[in-house]
Scaffold this motif. Structure first.
Motif, PDB file in Angstrom:
ATOM      1  N   ILE A 238      -4.733  -8.868  -2.771  1.00 41.53           N
ATOM      2  CA  ILE A 238      -4.725  -7.813  -3.747  1.00 41.53           C
ATOM      3  C   ILE A 238      -4.594  -8.179  -5.383  1.00 41.53           C
ATOM      4  O   ILE A 238      -5.482  -7.704  -5.814  1.00 41.53           O
ATOM      5  N   HIS A 239      -4.100  -9.176  -5.574  1.00 44.75           N
ATOM      6  CA  HIS A 239      -4.022  -9.534  -7.151  1.00 44.75           C
ATOM      7  C   HIS A 239      -5.468  -9.933  -7.284  1.00 44.75           C
ATOM      8  O   HIS A 239      -6.091  -9.515  -8.560  1.00 44.75           O
ATOM      9  N   TYR A 240      -6.070 -10.761  -6.788  1.00 47.77           N
ATOM     10  CA  TYR A 240      -7.468 -11.412  -6.979  1.00 47.77           C
ATOM     11  C   TYR A 240      -8.462 -10.058  -6.994  1.00 47.77           C
ATOM     12  O   TYR A 240      -9.284 -10.026  -7.896  1.00 47.77           O
ATOM     13  N   TYR A 241      -8.410  -9.200  -6.039  1.00 45.41           N
ATOM     14  CA  TYR A 241      -9.313  -8.051  -5.771  1.00 45.41           C
ATOM     15  C   TYR A 241      -9.166  -7.164  -6.968  1.00 45.41           C
ATOM     16  O   TYR A 241     -10.237  -6.715  -7.678  1.00 45.41           O
ATOM     17  N   MET A 242      -7.868  -7.132  -7.446  1.00 42.37           N
ATOM     18  CA  MET A 242      -7.654  -5.954  -8.722  1.00 42.37           C
ATOM     19  C   MET A 242      -8.363  -6.599  -9.970  1.00 42.37           C
ATOM     20  O   MET A 242      -9.073  -6.020 -10.766  1.00 42.37           O
ATOM     21  N   LEU A 243      -8.268  -8.052 -10.036  1.00 41.19           N
ATOM     22  CA  LEU A 243      -8.772  -8.530 -11.398  1.00 41.19           C
ATOM     23  C   LEU A 243     -10.304  -8.798 -10.913  1.00 41.19           C
ATOM     24  O   LEU A 243     -11.013  -8.470 -12.005  1.00 41.19           O
ATOM     25  N   LEU A 309      -0.696  10.412  -9.026  1.00 38.87           N
ATOM     26  CA  LEU A 309       0.271   9.533  -8.878  1.00 38.87           C
ATOM     27  C   LEU A 309      -0.186   8.046  -9.064  1.00 38.87           C
ATOM     28  O   LEU A 309       0.311   7.217  -9.867  1.00 38.87           O
ATOM     29  N   LEU A 310      -0.951   7.778  -8.162  1.00 43.61           N
ATOM     30  CA  LEU A 310      -1.540   6.459  -7.690  1.00 43.61           C
ATOM     31  C   LEU A 310      -2.389   5.855  -8.883  1.00 43.61           C
ATOM     32  O   LEU A 310      -2.116   4.574  -9.299  1.00 43.61           O
ATOM     33  N   ALA A 311      -3.292   6.389  -9.166  1.00 48.20           N
ATOM     34  CA  ALA A 311      -4.454   5.885  -9.928  1.00 48.20           C
ATOM     35  C   ALA A 311      -3.990   5.608 -11.271  1.00 48.20           C
ATOM     36  O   ALA A 311      -4.219   4.490 -11.893  1.00 48.20           O
ATOM     37  N   PRO A 312      -3.067   6.345 -12.121  1.00 46.03           N
ATOM     38  CA  PRO A 312      -2.856   6.111 -13.184  1.00 46.03           C
ATOM     39  C   PRO A 312      -1.992   5.000 -13.396  1.00 46.03           C
ATOM     40  O   PRO A 312      -2.026   4.042 -14.340  1.00 46.03           O
ATOM     41  N   VAL A 313      -1.138   4.680 -12.411  1.00 47.11           N
ATOM     42  CA  VAL A 313      -0.113   3.397 -12.268  1.00 47.11           C
ATOM     43  C   VAL A 313      -1.067   2.271 -12.068  1.00 47.11           C
ATOM     44  O   VAL A 313      -0.630   1.150 -12.559  1.00 47.11           O
ATOM     45  N   GLU A 314      -1.841   2.385 -11.205  1.00 48.91           N
ATOM     46  CA  GLU A 314      -2.833   1.354 -10.918  1.00 48.91           C
ATOM     47  C   GLU A 314      -3.432   0.811 -12.193  1.00 48.91           C
ATOM     48  O   GLU A 314      -3.794  -0.396 -12.319  1.00 48.91           O
ATOM     49  N   LYS A 315      -4.063   1.912 -12.872  1.00 46.51           N
ATOM     50  CA  LYS A 315      -4.678   1.562 -14.286  1.00 46.51           C
ATOM     51  C   LYS A 315      -4.075   0.745 -15.143  1.00 46.51           C
ATOM     52  O   LYS A 315      -4.491  -0.304 -15.619  1.00 46.51           O
ATOM     53  N   LEU A 316      -2.773   1.133 -15.298  1.00 47.49           N
ATOM     54  CA  LEU A 316      -1.778   0.393 -16.115  1.00 47.49           C
ATOM     55  C   LEU A 316      -1.607  -1.061 -15.750  1.00 47.49           C
ATOM     56  O   LEU A 316      -1.585  -1.850 -16.436  1.00 47.49           O
ATOM     57  N   LEU A 317      -1.259  -1.047 -14.466  1.00 50.61           N
ATOM     58  CA  LEU A 317      -1.088  -2.582 -13.837  1.00 50.61           C
ATOM     59  C   LEU A 317      -2.424  -3.365 -13.837  1.00 50.61           C
ATOM     60  O   LEU A 317      -2.477  -4.602 -14.367  1.00 50.61           O
ATOM     61  N   ASN A 318      -3.508  -2.826 -13.785  1.00 45.30           N
ATOM     62  CA  ASN A 318      -4.858  -3.489 -13.856  1.00 45.30           C
ATOM     63  C   ASN A 318      -5.040  -3.718 -15.288  1.00 45.30           C
ATOM     64  O   ASN A 318      -5.466  -5.209 -15.427  1.00 45.30           O
ATOM     65  N   ARG A 319      -4.842  -3.155 -16.237  1.00 49.73           N
ATOM     66  CA  ARG A 319      -4.903  -3.459 -17.775  1.00 49.73           C
ATOM     67  C   ARG A 319      -4.069  -4.684 -18.106  1.00 49.73           C
ATOM     68  O   ARG A 319      -4.163  -5.567 -18.620  1.00 49.73           O
ATOM     69  N   TYR A 320      -2.827  -4.562 -17.336  1.00 50.86           N
ATOM     70  CA  TYR A 320      -1.952  -5.659 -17.577  1.00 50.86           C
ATOM     71  C   TYR A 320      -2.389  -7.147 -17.111  1.00 50.86           C
ATOM     72  O   TYR A 320      -2.395  -8.020 -17.702  1.00 50.86           O
ATOM     73  N   LEU A 321      -3.014  -6.921 -15.677  1.00 50.90           N
ATOM     74  CA  LEU A 321      -3.256  -8.358 -15.143  1.00 50.90           C
ATOM     75  C   LEU A 321      -4.510  -8.846 -15.874  1.00 50.90           C
ATOM     76  O   LEU A 321      -4.639 -10.041 -15.984  1.00 50.90           O
TER      77      LEU A 321
END
Length: 347
Positions: A238-243, A309-321
């Protein structure tokens, strides 16, 4: 056995969990002599150990970094080591059919093609649903004088058994990096791959460069290859895929493409902007939505879970990564471990 005239460079596409199946299929279905360089961009521990064992057993060169790699960076690391007439760039999630590589080389030898791509399939079962059978990649100037990108993939989604599908070797304009055979000498004229193309359209950029410099791209349907995406992902992917499919990398790649080819910010790019993150939503978030909704087929509920719920949280995490990665690794610094007596050239 004759001296190999081709080097296969395997690099990460978007996950690591298909490493074993893909690598073993390459050895099983490649009958001609070849060299192989495997670029391991920070795979999970078990995968890394498997690759180390395979490198020693099969005698290929393994180059590992302790961080995830952008696609063109990975290809450049491998390309720096190539000393054969041809180089075949291969993603780490493909399964080729028997004779795939010979068919690509035969095409290049008989047509003098600079680049050759196979008949590319997608999903399981193998070699059934077409992903790519050649395509278009060029810059056109419209009536207002704007430079606009023309991109089209042929036969995507068609079944190979469909009687309307007629395939033959032909010159084309586009080839994807799932599998791409290239005459190595072309890099003497073009230089290495553009590492500012972080994750998207790098194949298009390369094919445009080949055409600009008088080279040719061919489609060879005698070579069959399937790439195998999956959902849901294993947790370790998941980490690599998100990046790999991050908004920042996508926007950076599109910006680089526009700047490099002086393209208008037209409907093509507007569509890409609106679709940002679609792969992450489809592959990571949708399985979570199905789980949270207990299988209830309610579109309103699923949209609330996804976009409320999920997409906004995921976007924040994606930006952090992506921000964290950029600070550490988007600089001219590389840490490499090479399973081979040779020393890697400076990249």
């Amino acid at each position: 056995m004759s001296e190999p005239q081709v080097t296969i460079i395997v690099s990460p596409r978007e996950r690591f969990s298909y490493t074993r199946e893909s690598l073993e299929s390459i050895y099983e279905n490649t009958q001609i002599p070849f060299k192989l360089i495997y670029i391991d961009g920070n795979s999970p521990k078990k995968t890394g150990e498997y690759l180390q064992n395979q490198a020693q057993e099969k005698g290929f060169k393994l180059i590992r970094t302790d961080y995830y790699l952008t696609p063109n960076k990975a290809r450049n690391i491998g390309l720096a080591e190539v000393d054969t007439k041809y180089v075949a760039f291969v993603d780490n999630d493909i399964i080729p059919a028997s004779g795939w590589l010979k068919a690509l080389i035969d095409c290049s030898e008989e047509t003098e093609a600079t680049v050759v791509g196979p008949l590319m399939f997608q999903y399981l079962p193998l070699h059934q649903e077409i992903h790519f059978a050649g395509g278009e990649s060029r810059v056109v100037v419209d009536a207002k004088g704007r430079r606009r990108l023309r991109e089209k993939m042929y036969k995507q989604g068609k079944q190979i058994t469909d009687p309307r599908v007629k395939l033959q070797r032909t010159e084309t304009e586009l080839c994807e990096f799932h599998v791409m055979l290239v005459r190595t000498k072309v890099f003497q004229h073009l230089g290495m791959f553009d590492e500012q193309m972080l994750n998207s359209k790098e194949h298009l950029d390369f094919c445009l460069n080949v055409a600009k410099n008088g080279g040719s791209v061919y489609f060879e349907p005698a070579s069959l290859v399937t790439y195998v995406p999956t959902s849901p992902l294993k947790f370790s992917d998941i980490h690599y895929y998100m990046l790999r499919w991050s908004d920042a990398w996508e926007l950076g790649s599109l910006s680089r493409l526009r700047q490099k080819w002086n393209l208008a910010e037209d409907g093509y790019f507007q569509h890409k902007y609106k679709a940002l993150g679609w792969r992450r939503r489809d592959t990571i978030l949708k399985p979570i939505v199905r789980s949270l909704s207990f299988g209830i087929q309610n579109q309103f509920l699923q949209k609330v879970l996804m976009y409320g719920l999920l997409a906004p949280v995921e976007k924040l995490l994606n930006r952090y990564l992506t921000d964290t990665y950029a600070k550490k690794h988007l600089q001219p610094k590389t840490t490499l471990n090479i399973t081979s007596p040779q020393t890697l050239s400076e990249v």
